[in-house]
Design a protein around this motif. Structure first.
Motif, PDB file in Angstrom:
ATOM      1  N   ASP A  42      -7.464   9.930   1.540  1.00 45.99           N
ATOM      2  CA  ASP A  42      -6.929   9.476   2.797  1.00 45.99           C
ATOM      3  C   ASP A  42      -7.503   9.846   4.114  1.00 45.99           C
ATOM      4  N   LEU A  45     -10.615   7.435   4.387  1.00 41.32           N
ATOM      5  CA  LEU A  45     -10.236   6.226   4.737  1.00 41.32           C
ATOM      6  C   LEU A  45     -10.242   6.175   6.249  1.00 41.32           C
ATOM      7  N   THR A 103      -0.472   5.927  -0.231  1.00 38.45           N
ATOM      8  CA  THR A 103      -0.723   4.893  -1.020  1.00 38.45           C
ATOM      9  C   THR A 103      -0.572   3.678  -0.123  1.00 38.45           C
ATOM     10  N   LEU A 106      -3.723   3.041   1.932  1.00 34.41           N
ATOM     11  CA  LEU A 106      -4.625   2.370   1.098  1.00 34.41           C
ATOM     12  C   LEU A 106      -4.254   0.639   1.326  1.00 34.41           C
ATOM     13  N   PHE A 109      -4.949  -0.507   4.788  1.00 33.90           N
ATOM     14  CA  PHE A 109      -6.163  -0.256   5.415  1.00 33.90           C
ATOM     15  C   PHE A 109      -6.708  -1.411   5.977  1.00 33.90           C
ATOM     16  N   THR A 113     -11.699  -3.229   0.928  1.00 33.96           N
ATOM     17  CA  THR A 113     -12.037  -2.349  -0.038  1.00 33.96           C
ATOM     18  C   THR A 113     -12.154  -2.691  -1.228  1.00 33.96           C
ATOM     19  N   LEU A 128      -5.115   3.892  -7.002  1.00 30.43           N
ATOM     20  CA  LEU A 128      -6.523   4.044  -6.421  1.00 30.43           C
ATOM     21  C   LEU A 128      -7.469   2.850  -7.030  1.00 30.43           C
ATOM     22  N   THR A 132      -6.894  -1.654  -4.173  1.00 29.95           N
ATOM     23  CA  THR A 132      -7.886  -2.106  -3.373  1.00 29.95           C
ATOM     24  C   THR A 132      -8.200  -3.820  -3.264  1.00 29.95           C
TER      25      THR A 132
END
Length: 284
Positions: A42, A45, A103, A106, A109, A113, A128, A132
């Motif tokens: 985290d 990121l 989560t 992500l 983000f 990714t 993970l 993405t």
């Protein structure tokens, strides 16, 4: 551009503008997600987000596989989740801080990714690996969500599968029957962008990242924002938060706690526990 490499406790962060790489680095622990690994991913990121020279982030792993999920058991002198505390209130807050908000970050983000998956991608490692924007796997990769069958939990704290699969039959199959999907099967189910030979995995992901980086950063972020807002307008973000509440309530049930105790007493990991519990097929 020179590659800057920083080794943390559980991950390695590489900065090579316009690309950053977050490398899971607990190979002796199957890259399982303890508090340190989650927090370091985290933090990396967030650093990449603030870095104006970074356009794309690659998430990959050292060792035999990508991620073996959350830490399911530990010794008396270990504590992979120190913020879970001893009360339900502490557990609720601790699991949100570790399994819900990172989560969601992500997912949200701002920059593209790419996950680079080899070997196993199991349980909590699914988030993970598959949340993405692009998911590339080597042909030796395999995927499983064993939590209902092993720990008695209804999946992870953020149930992304209905949104990934957009097919409730396959979602129920995945969550309750815990099939192990090969990379090709995961591709056919719509969980991956592409599958390549293991020796081509690195170059394929790097080429994809470089191609993305040709696009202006503003454009990359605008496309991603529009796609994510579409899913959120359908209710995805709210559903993921409700999933966290449901998982905590289910974990307090006596039959779930009994199932969890059976797993711990078996001394097996969740995947092996499921296989041992499977009834033998009669040949008569």
């Amino acid at each position: 551009m020179t590659c800057e490499r920083r080794t943390l406790e559980a991950v390695i962060y590489e900065r090579e503008p316009p690309i950053a790489r977050i490398i899971l680095n607990r190979p002796d622990k199957a890259n399982t997600k303890d508090a340190t690994l989650v927090q370091e991913v985290d933090a990396c990121l967030r650093e990449a987000d603030r870095d104006r020279e970074i356009k794309v982030v690659i998430l990959k792993a050292n060792g035999k596989g990508f991620c073996g999920g959350h830490v399911a058991r530990w010794g008396p002198d270990e504590n992979p989740y120190p913020d879970f505390g001893d009360t339900f209130e502490d557990l609720y807050k601790g699991t949100a801080d570790l399994f819900l908000w990172p989560t969601l970050y992500l997912w949200e983000f701002p920059k593209p990714t790419i996950s680079q998956i080899h070997g196993y991608c199991m349980g909590g490692g699914i988030y993970l690996g598959l949340l993405t924007d692009f998911c590339v796997a080597s042909a030796d990769a395999y995927f499983q969500m064993p939590l209902a069958q092993s720990l008695g939990e209804p999946g992870g704290h953020t149930m992304i599968e209905p949104w990934l699969l957009m097919n409730w039959h396959r979602t129920m199959d995945w969550l309750l029957l815990a099939p192990t999907l090969s990379a090709e099967e995961a591709l056919e189910w719509g969980l991956l962008n592409t599958v390549v030979p293991r020796d081509e995995l690195e170059s394929t992901v790097e080429e994809m990242a470089q191609k993305l980086a040709r696009i202006p950063l503003t454009t990359l972020m605008a496309v991603k924002s529009n796609v994510k807002r579409a899913y959120e307008l359908m209710g995805m973000r709210v559903h993921l938060q409700v999933s966290h509440m449901m998982t905590n309530m289910v974990g307090a049930a006596s039959d779930v706690q009994q199932r969890r105790s059976e797993l711990i007493q078996s001394g097996l990991n969740p995947r092996d526990f499921i296989e041992q519990a499977a009834p033998e097929t009669s040949t008569d």
